[in-house]
Design a protein around this motif. Structure first.
Motif, short mmCIF file in Angstrom:
data_model
loop_
_atom_site.label_atom_id
_atom_site.label_comp_id
_atom_site.label_asym_id
_atom_site.label_seq_id
_atom_site.Cartn_x
_atom_site.Cartn_y
_atom_site.Cartn_z
N ALA A 107 0.73 -1.27 -0.11
CA ALA A 107 0.14 0.17 0.12
C ALA A 107 0.92 1.25 -0.02
O ALA A 107 0.51 2.35 -0.35
N PHE A 108 2.06 1.15 0.40
CA PHE A 108 2.94 2.17 0.63
C PHE A 108 3.76 2.45 -0.69
O PHE A 108 4.46 3.58 -0.85
N ILE A 109 3.88 1.69 -1.44
CA ILE A 109 4.97 1.55 -2.67
C ILE A 109 4.77 2.93 -3.35
O ILE A 109 5.84 3.36 -3.81
N GLN B 151 10.21 3.20 -2.03
CA GLN B 151 11.31 2.16 -1.85
C GLN B 151 11.39 1.54 -0.44
O GLN B 151 11.85 0.54 -0.42
N HIS B 152 10.90 2.24 0.61
CA HIS B 152 10.99 1.70 1.78
C HIS B 152 9.80 1.13 2.51
O HIS B 152 9.59 1.08 3.69
N LEU C 175 9.01 0.02 6.40
CA LEU C 175 8.15 0.86 6.79
C LEU C 175 6.88 -0.22 7.63
O LEU C 175 6.39 0.06 8.79
N ALA C 176 6.58 -1.00 6.79
CA ALA C 176 5.45 -1.89 7.07
C ALA C 176 5.71 -2.75 8.32
O ALA C 176 5.24 -2.95 9.34
N CYS D 216 -5.67 2.24 1.32
CA CYS D 216 -5.56 2.55 2.86
C CYS D 216 -4.62 0.94 3.17
O CYS D 216 -5.10 0.15 2.99
N GLY D 217 -3.56 1.20 3.96
CA GLY D 217 -2.69 0.07 4.41
C GLY D 217 -3.29 -0.81 5.66
O GLY D 217 -2.64 -1.60 5.97
#
Length: 152
Positions: free
Chosen positions: A53-55, A62-63, A67-68, A118-119
């Motif tokens: 979800a954050f990509i 890239q992080h 982060l997850a 949303c993650g």
């Protein structure tokens, strides 16, 4: 104004005295335990979607996997702090900090107009960005209230 004290005990014996503010603090702490355990559990259940979800985020990209993992560790760590009575206040402070960080991220996404998925997991993932912002803001206020009740 004096605070009411609830005295527990049997046979007229003086037992443990609990103030109303202590009880409210404890109830709020248990609600946060439920929130953070639920959030972590649902993210673990679908870790692939959660980390992806954050990509597409300009800020994370890239992080996203790192982060997850950090979010999961934080949520589990906060849950543990909240479960242990001696660290409950520290757990609420950590919960408040994490909620402030999440809310800051939500504000950035909301202002940018991004339609990112949303993650979050479970029921919370079905919220819109603005609903999520209101939910987090409510949680922040509840955490602040609990911390004000328990000023040690």
């Amino acid at each position: 104004m004096k605070e009411k004290i609830i005295t527990t005990g049997s046979s007229g014996q003086l037992g443990k005295s609990l103030t109303i503010s202590f009880l409210v603090f404890e109830i709020i702490a248990y609600l946060f335990i439920l929130l953070f355990v639920y959030a972590a559990w649902s993210k673990i259940g679908d870790f692939g979607s959660f980390s992806k979800a954050f990509i597409h985020s300009d800020y994370i990209g890239q992080h996203s996997k790192l982060l997850a993992i950090a979010i999961l560790v934080a949520e589990i760590g906060i849950s543990i702090l909240l479960i242990i009575p001696a660290t409950r206040r520290m757990g609420l402070l950590a919960a408040l900090l994490l909620l402030l960080l999440f809310t800051g991220y939500l504000v950035l996404m909301f202002l940018k107009g991004n339609e990112m998925p949303c993650g979050c997991g479970g029921i919370i993932s079905s919220m819109s960005w603005s609903q999520h912002l209101w939910f987090n803001s409510g949680c922040i206020l509840v955490a602040l209230f609990a911390l004000l009740l328990n000023k040690k």
